[in-house]
Scaffold this active site. Sequence first.
Site, PDB file in Angstrom:
ATOM      1  N   SER A  48     -39.640 -12.521 -47.788  1.00 42.19           N
ATOM      2  CA  SER A  48     -38.271 -12.089 -47.311  1.00 42.19           C
ATOM      3  C   SER A  48     -37.293 -12.724 -47.917  1.00 42.19           C
ATOM      4  CB  SER A  48     -38.230 -12.836 -45.809  1.00 42.19           C
ATOM      5  OG  SER A  48     -38.342 -14.196 -45.965  1.00 42.19           O
ATOM      6  N   ASP A  80     -39.837  -8.058 -48.565  1.00 41.43           N
ATOM      7  CA  ASP A  80     -40.003  -7.865 -47.171  1.00 41.43           C
ATOM      8  C   ASP A  80     -38.471  -7.808 -46.880  1.00 41.43           C
ATOM      9  OD1 ASP A  80     -40.973  -7.633 -44.977  1.00 41.43           O
ATOM     10  OD2 ASP A  80     -42.059  -9.568 -44.556  1.00 41.43           O
ATOM     11  N   GLY A 186     -43.037 -12.959 -34.969  1.00 42.87           N
ATOM     12  CA  GLY A 186     -43.338 -14.180 -34.444  1.00 42.87           C
ATOM     13  C   GLY A 186     -44.548 -14.196 -33.455  1.00 42.87           C
ATOM     14  N   GLY A 216     -44.781  -7.792 -37.459  1.00 45.21           N
ATOM     15  CA  GLY A 216     -45.145  -8.944 -36.416  1.00 45.21           C
ATOM     16  C   GLY A 216     -46.674  -8.669 -36.011  1.00 45.21           C
ATOM     17  N   THR A 240     -46.536 -15.527 -39.544  1.00 44.73           N
ATOM     18  CA  THR A 240     -46.647 -16.425 -38.552  1.00 44.73           C
ATOM     19  C   THR A 240     -48.134 -17.366 -38.511  1.00 44.73           C
ATOM     20  OG1 THR A 240     -44.891 -15.540 -37.116  1.00 44.73           O
ATOM     21  CG2 THR A 240     -45.810 -17.425 -36.392  1.00 44.73           C
TER      22      THR A 240
HETATM   23 ZN   LIG Z   1     -41.581  -7.998 -40.492  1.00 46.28          ZN
END
Ligand SMILES: [Zn+2]
Length: 289
Positions: A48, A80, A186, A216, A240
């Site tokens: 990210s 990302d 998350g 996700g 995550t």
């Molecule tokens: Zn994503």
Amino acid sequence: MQTLKEVIYDAESRKVAVGHFNISNLEGLWAIFHAAKNLGVPVIIGLSEGERDFVGVRQAVALVKSIREEFNYPIFINADHTYSFDRVKEAVDAGFDAVIFDGAKLPIDENIRITKQCVEYAKSKNPNILVEAEMGYIGTSSKILDAIPEGASVTPESFTKPEEAERFVKETGVDLFAPAVGNIHGMLRNMPDPHLDIDRVGKIHAATQVPLVLHGGSGTPDQDFTDAIKAGVAIVHINTEIRVAYRDAIKKALADHPDEVAPYKIMRGAVEAMQAVVEKRLKLFNHMN
Ligand SMILES: [Zn+2]
């Protein structure tokens, strides 16, 4: 070696998915590479904006490409969630294999306009690069959540609509499309994440005719992954779950060996823990269970 595009189209045709796993450091990269190599499947490393800032934009590319070249292995790097044209340009210029412009929070016309600008720039610099875009808000943070993120699309009325997705892909020319179909970034603290709308996945895939990307993935029930992959998902993002494994393993290493100061010894358990998470997910995505 296959290009990333060939790898993804191959996965789509075989109804398996390529795993996309985020890293913040070299430990994560080795963990993911070893997991993929043990199973003999291609893999995508994601960073990210925040992860890129920590690792270094050009340094991340150099690390992944050094593994690709040394081991002659299909490992790729994706920028990302990128929230501006300037940061997309930075990733393209640094040599990323793929980039994601995330305008999911913007009005659709604005999202289309900037996505199109990103596609045009990326392809002008590197004809092989893949550009992905997002439609439908699913939250932004890869962490343990006490509740569904505020404003996230979690009801069928707010999921990405097939006709809007079709227009979006046509007008922007993106290679990959990430919809909101019940997935959230998350993972929830005390329960599995909400179920995916598999019927919607299939309809969006039929309307857009491009491989779909499921964001996700952490916390999503296994059967939902399997069904979504059958319905047109060709890439699944997991972040995550790796972060949790990393943190728990470091906590344990520090508690078990309070006098240890060698980082590579403290981190060894964290690499193994991340690798185990990635292997488990890759087996599921590639129907190896
Ligand atoms: Zn994503």
